[in-house]
Design a protein around this motif. Structure first.
Motif, PDB file in Angstrom:
ATOM      1  N   MET A   1       0.826  -1.197   0.000  1.00 23.68           N
ATOM      2  CA  MET A   1       0.000   0.000   0.000  1.00 23.68           C
ATOM      3  C   MET A   1       0.867   1.257   0.000  1.00 23.68           C
ATOM      4  SD  MET A   1      -3.016   1.215   0.075  1.00 23.68           S
ATOM      5  CE  MET A   1      -3.915   2.621   0.540  1.00 23.68           C
ATOM      6  N   GLY A   2       1.845   1.360   0.891  1.00 20.60           N
ATOM      7  CA  GLY A   2       2.704   2.535   0.967  1.00 20.60           C
ATOM      8  C   GLY A   2       3.543   2.714  -0.287  1.00 20.60           C
ATOM      9  N   TYR A   3       3.995   1.587  -0.843  1.00 25.99           N
ATOM     10  CA  TYR A   3       4.792   1.620  -2.069  1.00 25.99           C
ATOM     11  C   TYR A   3       3.988   2.241  -3.209  1.00 25.99           C
ATOM     12  CZ  TYR A   3       6.700  -0.244  -6.418  1.00 25.99           C
ATOM     13  OH  TYR A   3       7.165  -0.381  -7.693  1.00 25.99           O
ATOM     14  N   HIS A   4       2.770   1.751  -3.433  1.00 31.23           N
ATOM     15  CA  HIS A   4       1.950   2.265  -4.523  1.00 31.23           C
ATOM     16  C   HIS A   4       1.556   3.731  -4.293  1.00 31.23           C
ATOM     17  CE1 HIS A   4       1.583  -2.046  -5.443  1.00 31.23           C
ATOM     18  NE2 HIS A   4       1.600  -1.590  -6.669  1.00 31.23           N
ATOM     19  N   ALA A   5       1.289   4.092  -3.060  1.00 28.81           N
ATOM     20  CA  ALA A   5       0.979   5.494  -2.759  1.00 28.81           C
ATOM     21  C   ALA A   5       2.197   6.376  -3.035  1.00 28.81           C
ATOM     22  CB  ALA A   5       0.532   5.631  -1.312  1.00 28.81           C
ATOM     23  N   GLY A   6       3.375   5.896  -2.660  1.00 28.92           N
ATOM     24  CA  GLY A   6       4.602   6.661  -2.879  1.00 28.92           C
ATOM     25  C   GLY A   6       4.900   6.879  -4.344  1.00 28.92           C
ATOM     26  N   ILE A   7       4.792   5.821  -5.146  1.00 26.50           N
ATOM     27  CA  ILE A   7       5.086   6.020  -6.564  1.00 26.50           C
ATOM     28  C   ILE A   7       3.942   6.758  -7.265  1.00 26.50           C
ATOM     29  CG2 ILE A   7       6.755   4.143  -6.712  1.00 26.50           C
ATOM     30  CD1 ILE A   7       4.651   2.516  -8.195  1.00 26.50           C
ATOM     31  N   GLY A   8       2.729   6.629  -6.738  1.00 35.10           N
ATOM     32  CA  GLY A   8       1.624   7.433  -7.271  1.00 35.10           C
ATOM     33  C   GLY A   8       1.870   8.910  -7.029  1.00 35.10           C
ATOM     34  N   PHE A   9       2.370   9.231  -5.842  1.00 32.46           N
ATOM     35  CA  PHE A   9       2.715  10.612  -5.526  1.00 32.46           C
ATOM     36  C   PHE A   9       3.819  11.105  -6.453  1.00 32.46           C
ATOM     37  CE2 PHE A   9       5.343  13.722  -3.328  1.00 32.46           C
ATOM     38  CZ  PHE A   9       4.399  14.704  -3.088  1.00 32.46           C
ATOM     39  N   LYS A  10       4.806  10.246  -6.724  1.00 33.17           N
ATOM     40  CA  LYS A  10       5.891  10.629  -7.626  1.00 33.17           C
ATOM     41  C   LYS A  10       5.369  10.874  -9.043  1.00 33.17           C
ATOM     42  CE  LYS A  10       9.385  11.327  -5.309  1.00 33.17           C
ATOM     43  NZ  LYS A  10       9.847  12.706  -5.290  1.00 33.17           N
ATOM     44  N   ALA A  11       4.378  10.099  -9.467  1.00 32.97           N
ATOM     45  CA  ALA A  11       3.782  10.319 -10.790  1.00 32.97           C
ATOM     46  C   ALA A  11       3.103  11.689 -10.835  1.00 32.97           C
ATOM     47  CB  ALA A  11       2.786   9.215 -11.125  1.00 32.97           C
ATOM     48  N   LEU A  12       2.340  12.018  -9.803  1.00 30.11           N
ATOM     49  CA  LEU A  12       1.684  13.332  -9.745  1.00 30.11           C
ATOM     50  C   LEU A  12       2.721  14.449  -9.688  1.00 30.11           C
ATOM     51  CD1 LEU A  12      -1.233  12.599  -7.250  1.00 30.11           C
ATOM     52  CD2 LEU A  12      -1.383  12.941  -9.727  1.00 30.11           C
ATOM     53  N   GLU A  13       3.757  14.226  -8.914  1.00 31.04           N
ATOM     54  CA  GLU A  13       4.817  15.219  -8.801  1.00 31.04           C
ATOM     55  C   GLU A  13       5.513  15.416 -10.150  1.00 31.04           C
ATOM     56  OE1 GLU A  13       8.976  15.886  -6.316  1.00 31.04           O
ATOM     57  OE2 GLU A  13       7.712  14.172  -5.839  1.00 31.04           O
ATOM     58  N   GLY A  14       5.772  14.315 -10.861  1.00 29.28           N
ATOM     59  CA  GLY A  14       6.407  14.414 -12.172  1.00 29.28           C
ATOM     60  C   GLY A  14       5.548  15.173 -13.163  1.00 29.28           C
ATOM     61  N   ALA A  15       4.255  14.876 -13.188  1.00 23.70           N
ATOM     62  CA  ALA A  15       3.346  15.572 -14.098  1.00 23.70           C
ATOM     63  C   ALA A  15       3.276  17.064 -13.752  1.00 23.70           C
ATOM     64  CB  ALA A  15       1.960  14.944 -14.045  1.00 23.70           C
ATOM     65  N   ALA A  16       3.227  17.370 -12.469  1.00 24.76           N
ATOM     66  CA  ALA A  16       3.182  18.771 -12.045  1.00 24.76           C
ATOM     67  C   ALA A  16       4.479  19.491 -12.420  1.00 24.76           C
ATOM     68  CB  ALA A  16       2.944  18.860 -10.539  1.00 24.76           C
ATOM     69  N   GLU A  17       5.621  18.815 -12.276  1.00 26.59           N
ATOM     70  CA  GLU A  17       6.895  19.431 -12.636  1.00 26.59           C
ATOM     71  C   GLU A  17       6.961  19.729 -14.131  1.00 26.59           C
ATOM     72  OE1 GLU A  17       9.815  16.714 -11.116  1.00 26.59           O
ATOM     73  OE2 GLU A  17       9.972  17.803  -9.229  1.00 26.59           O
ATOM     74  N   ILE A  18       6.453  18.811 -14.951  1.00 27.90           N
ATOM     75  CA  ILE A  18       6.452  19.049 -16.392  1.00 27.90           C
ATOM     76  C   ILE A  18       5.572  20.257 -16.720  1.00 27.90           C
ATOM     77  CG2 ILE A  18       5.708  18.129 -18.625  1.00 27.90           C
ATOM     78  CD1 ILE A  18       6.563  15.351 -17.538  1.00 27.90           C
ATOM     79  N   GLY A  19       4.385  20.324 -16.129  1.00 26.32           N
ATOM     80  CA  GLY A  19       3.485  21.448 -16.376  1.00 26.32           C
ATOM     81  C   GLY A  19       4.065  22.766 -15.901  1.00 26.32           C
ATOM     82  N   LEU A  20       4.556  22.792 -14.681  1.00 24.84           N
ATOM     83  CA  LEU A  20       5.122  24.025 -14.129  1.00 24.84           C
ATOM     84  C   LEU A  20       6.381  24.425 -14.882  1.00 24.84           C
ATOM     85  CD1 LEU A  20       5.015  26.245 -12.008  1.00 24.84           C
ATOM     86  CD2 LEU A  20       6.281  24.734 -10.473  1.00 24.84           C
ATOM     87  N   GLY A  21       7.217  23.446 -15.201  1.00 29.89           N
ATOM     88  CA  GLY A  21       8.429  23.747 -15.962  1.00 29.89           C
ATOM     89  C   GLY A  21       8.111  24.335 -17.321  1.00 29.89           C
ATOM     90  N   GLY A  22       7.070  23.810 -17.959  1.00 30.31           N
ATOM     91  CA  GLY A  22       6.647  24.366 -19.243  1.00 30.31           C
ATOM     92  C   GLY A  22       6.202  25.812 -19.117  1.00 30.31           C
ATOM     93  N   VAL A  23       5.449  26.111 -18.074  1.00 29.48           N
ATOM     94  CA  VAL A  23       4.999  27.489 -17.838  1.00 29.48           C
ATOM     95  C   VAL A  23       6.205  28.393 -17.591  1.00 29.48           C
ATOM     96  CG1 VAL A  23       3.761  28.984 -16.214  1.00 29.48           C
ATOM     97  CG2 VAL A  23       2.709  26.857 -17.011  1.00 29.48           C
ATOM     98  N   VAL A  24       7.149  27.928 -16.792  1.00 31.06           N
ATOM     99  CA  VAL A  24       8.339  28.729 -16.498  1.00 31.06           C
ATOM    100  C   VAL A  24       9.132  28.983 -17.776  1.00 31.06           C
ATOM    101  CG1 VAL A  24      10.579  28.693 -15.312  1.00 31.06           C
ATOM    102  CG2 VAL A  24       8.513  28.031 -14.083  1.00 31.06           C
ATOM    103  N   LEU A  25       9.270  27.975 -18.622  1.00 29.82           N
ATOM    104  CA  LEU A  25      10.063  28.127 -19.842  1.00 29.82           C
ATOM    105  C   LEU A  25       9.441  29.085 -20.846  1.00 29.82           C
ATOM    106  CD1 LEU A  25      11.273  24.470 -20.446  1.00 29.82           C
ATOM    107  CD2 LEU A  25      12.681  26.453 -19.863  1.00 29.82           C
ATOM    108  N   VAL A  26       8.115  29.087 -20.982  1.00 28.45           N
ATOM    109  CA  VAL A  26       7.485  29.909 -22.021  1.00 28.45           C
ATOM    110  C   VAL A  26       7.053  31.288 -21.541  1.00 28.45           C
ATOM    111  CG1 VAL A  26       6.706  27.878 -23.294  1.00 28.45           C
ATOM    112  CG2 VAL A  26       5.155  28.981 -21.682  1.00 28.45           C
TER     113      VAL A  26
END
Length: 160
Positions: A1-26
């Motif tokens: 349970m903790g493992y899947h929650a942790g990597i799920g959080f990392k997936a959300l964090e990765g998606a957010a970083e891509i979105g925010l990074g795109g906004v910062v770049l443009v």
């Protein structure tokens, strides 16, 4: 349970970083700083001496020129790496467990180094979270060692 929650959080964090990074770049530096000030104004209006508000606005002051481009590129790059690792972990790729643990500990080291330079509390929180997820990924790797696909394939070869 903790493992899947942790990597799920990392997936959300990765998606957010891509979105925010795109906004910062443009975005333009002045526009970005203005938006960051507007986003943090509510904190300082409630408490002009707010530590959090000053931390956030201090980060906003650094968003210009090369620092802005570097921040955007790092965010997008880290986001893609995290999504790739999460997808590979969910598929059960053995190499991904090793890569994820190494990269998570590198993220911990980078956050601690950056904390030593700029003293932002959120960097400590990120380091602790990444360390916990690295421990969970390692524990999942050990757990799967006896019943993972490679172990089952080796067992089938041994039986023949």
């Amino acid at each position: 349970m903790g493992y899947h929650a942790g990597i799920g959080f990392k997936a959300l964090e990765g998606a957010a970083e891509i979105g925010l990074g795109g906004v910062v770049l443009v975005s333009r530096g002045g526009w970005l700083r203005l938006q960051l000030y507007r986003a943090t104004r509510w904190v300082l209006l409630g408490d002009p001496n707010s530590w959090l508000g000053h931390q956030l606005q201090g980060g906003a002051n650094q968003m210009h020129g090369t620092a802005k481009l570097l921040a955007g590129a790092i965010l997008v790059g880290q986001g893609f790496v995290k999504l790739l690792l999460v997808a590979s972990l969910l598929r059960g790729a053995r190499w991904a467990f090793h890569a994820a643990v190494v990269l998570l500990w590198l993220f911990v080291a980078a956050a601690l180094w950056r904390f030593a330079v700029v003293h932002r509390f959120w960097l400590l929180a990120a380091a602790v979270l990444d360390a916990l997820i690295a421990i969970l990924v390692r524990a999942e790797y050990v757990r799967r060692g006896a019943d993972g696909p490679e172990a089952q394939a080796k067992e089938q070869v041994r039986r023949k």
